[in-house]
Design an enzyme around this catalytic site. Structure first.
Site, PDB file in Angstrom:
ATOM      1  CG  ASP A  76      -0.121  -0.230   2.502  1.00 20.98           C
ATOM      2  OD1 ASP A  76      -0.070  -1.384   2.998  1.00 20.98           O
ATOM      3  OD2 ASP A  76       0.535   0.741   2.971  1.00 20.98           O
ATOM      4  CG  ASP A 108       3.112  -3.179   6.280  1.00 28.83           C
ATOM      5  OD1 ASP A 108       2.885  -2.255   5.477  1.00 28.83           O
ATOM      6  OD2 ASP A 108       2.234  -3.703   7.004  1.00 28.83           O
ATOM      7  CB  SER A 109       3.384  -9.699   6.926  1.00 30.17           C
ATOM      8  OG  SER A 109       3.122  -9.798   8.326  1.00 30.17           O
ATOM      9  CD  GLU A 154       2.678  -6.688  -1.729  1.00 30.34           C
ATOM     10  OE1 GLU A 154       2.034  -7.736  -1.947  1.00 30.34           O
ATOM     11  OE2 GLU A 154       2.671  -6.065  -0.650  1.00 30.34           O
TER      12      GLU A 154
HETATM   13  N1  SAM Z   1      -1.050  -3.473   8.076  1.00 28.75           N
HETATM   14  C1  SAM Z   1      -1.543  -4.631   7.566  1.00 28.75           C
HETATM   15  C2  SAM Z   1      -1.713  -5.645   8.649  1.00 28.75           C
HETATM   16  O1  SAM Z   1      -1.078  -5.520   9.683  1.00 28.75           O
HETATM   17  O2  SAM Z   1      -2.514  -6.525   8.506  1.00 28.75           O
HETATM   18  C3  SAM Z   1      -0.660  -5.113   6.461  1.00 28.75           C
HETATM   19  C4  SAM Z   1      -0.774  -4.329   5.316  1.00 28.75           C
HETATM   20  S1  SAM Z   1       0.095  -4.756   3.902  1.00 28.75           S
HETATM   21  C5  SAM Z   1      -1.152  -4.407   2.783  1.00 28.75           C
HETATM   22  C6  SAM Z   1       0.324  -6.480   3.811  1.00 28.75           C
HETATM   23  C7  SAM Z   1       0.992  -6.867   2.503  1.00 28.75           C
HETATM   24  O3  SAM Z   1       1.784  -8.047   2.637  1.00 28.75           O
HETATM   25  C8  SAM Z   1      -0.009  -7.173   1.375  1.00 28.75           C
HETATM   26  O4  SAM Z   1       0.177  -6.232   0.342  1.00 28.75           O
HETATM   27  C9  SAM Z   1       0.345  -8.581   0.916  1.00 28.75           C
HETATM   28  O5  SAM Z   1       0.189  -8.799  -0.456  1.00 28.75           O
HETATM   29  C10 SAM Z   1       1.812  -8.662   1.351  1.00 28.75           C
HETATM   30  N2  SAM Z   1       2.311 -10.025   1.489  1.00 28.75           N
HETATM   31  C11 SAM Z   1       1.638 -11.102   1.986  1.00 28.75           C
HETATM   32  N3  SAM Z   1       2.431 -12.199   1.957  1.00 28.75           N
HETATM   33  C12 SAM Z   1       3.618 -11.809   1.430  1.00 28.75           C
HETATM   34  C13 SAM Z   1       4.848 -12.478   1.153  1.00 28.75           C
HETATM   35  N4  SAM Z   1       4.988 -13.786   1.425  1.00 28.75           N
HETATM   36  N5  SAM Z   1       5.873 -11.764   0.641  1.00 28.75           N
HETATM   37  C14 SAM Z   1       5.736 -10.430   0.377  1.00 28.75           C
HETATM   38  N6  SAM Z   1       4.588  -9.725   0.607  1.00 28.75           N
HETATM   39  C15 SAM Z   1       3.555 -10.414   1.133  1.00 28.75           C
END
Ligand code: SAM
Length: 318
Positions: free
Chosen positions: A86, A156-157, A106
């Protein structure tokens, strides 16, 4: 008639948000993504039925994810953000002039593209910044393979489900440690300690087995329903956790980091003061790590996703 969209993460209760307008909805290669407008929360992003962010309160989480590790470091230059498509954490990281390169890894390009299209106020100009380097990959493989070394790694997962589950495992955190420069800082989102104490406990135990210093801290994120939200910090550098509010204020001024709506030097220091119920979880996890040595990945991932089971009602007859 407006649609109501449910957050489906909690097994025994649900939150429903009115969608006055659905801006984008798709099943991507990795997850279900929906972006919609809500009269109270503004623009909302949900992934796999979990509220990720809203434009009304995103500053809380993004400022605490970025400024706690970076203000604690004397001169952070190289920063890695895992997840965070984001662009909110990236925006805050780039406010530090010493940062020469910020890599954002990401897994799902759709998150980045739809962020720029539907809630551009969150990334702002971060993706256009010449210091930004976007990598579309699984964060787990990226840290396992990279030769780069970072002053700070910010995870920030999403919650430990779907594509994000691997980002809550011992192997991943071990590879993050390998990719840190000496004295570097690792920070990860760590869930809602009141509802998911095992998430905080599991990650703390792993951090305690890998690093010399582990320090969870809290913030109040209104759209993460269920009490204060935990972030967890690990480092081998004892100074990182000894930076006082006065010194943090000097650093903020010197770096020209202005206009923050949540992080302050005193909020930074105070965020590490945990309520007793959370401190007990942390103490037990650190003891456990000490006693057992290192918990396995399975222990962490399964423990993290196990919601607290309400205690059976006390029997009334004495
Ligand atoms: N603040 C939020 C929370 O605490 O739930 C997280 C926000 S952020 C949008 C999470 C991001 O992690 C998403 O865009 C998702 O696609 C990404 N993501 C999930 N698994 C991932 C991975 N294995 N490697 C890289 N990015 C990943």
């Amino acid at each position: 008639m407006d649609r109501w969209i449910e957050e489906t993460f909690h097994p025994h209760w649900r939150v429903r948000l009115e969608a006055s307008r659905v801006l984008h909805e798709v099943k991507t290669e990795h997850q279900h993504l929906v972006i919609f407008e809500n009269p109270t929360w503004g623009t909302v992003l949900m992934l796999d039925g979990v509220c990720q962010l809203t434009t009304s309160d995103e500053f809380v989480y993004h400022e605490m994810m970025a400024h706690v590790p970076l203000m604690a470091l004397e001169r952070p230059k190289r920063v890695l953000i895992i997840g965070g498509g984001d662009g909110g954490v990236l925006r805050e990281v780039l406010k530090h002039p010493s940062v020469v390169r910020a890599t954002l890894c990401e897994i799902d390009r759709t998150v980045i593209d739809t962020a720029r299209q539907h809630y551009p106020s969150i990334p702002g100009a971060a993706f256009e910044d010449p210091r930004t380097d976007v990598v579309i990959a699984d964060g787990c493989s990226y840290v396992a393979e990279t030769d780069e070394r970072f002053d700070a790694i910010i995870v920030d997962s999403s919650e430990p489900i779907g594509p994000s589950a691997v980002l809550h495992t011992r192997e991943f955190f071990q590879d993050c440690r390998r990719a840190l420069k000496r004295g570097g800082v690792l920070v990860t989102q760590n869930g809602l300690p009141f509802l998911f104490p095992a998430h905080l406990g599991g990650t703390t135990a792993v951090f305690a087995s890998l690093f010399k210093r582990v320090a969870p801290y809290l913030c109040t994120q209104p759209c993460y329903f269920g009490g204060p939200f935990a972030l967890n910090l690990a480092t081998d550098d004892k100074h990182v956790l000894k930076v006082e509010a006065k010194q943090l204020a000097k650093r903020q001024k010197k770096r020209g980091v202005r206009g923050l709506k949540y992080w302050t030097p005193h909020v930074h220091v105070g965020a590490f003061a945990l309520p007793a119920y959370a401190q007990r979880v942390v103490d037990a996890a650190i003891d456990e790590a000490g006693a057992q040595g290192t918990p396995s990945a399975g222990d962490v991932a399964s423990a993290a996703a196990a919601p607290v089971e309400a205690a059976p009602p006390k029997s009334t007859d004495a």
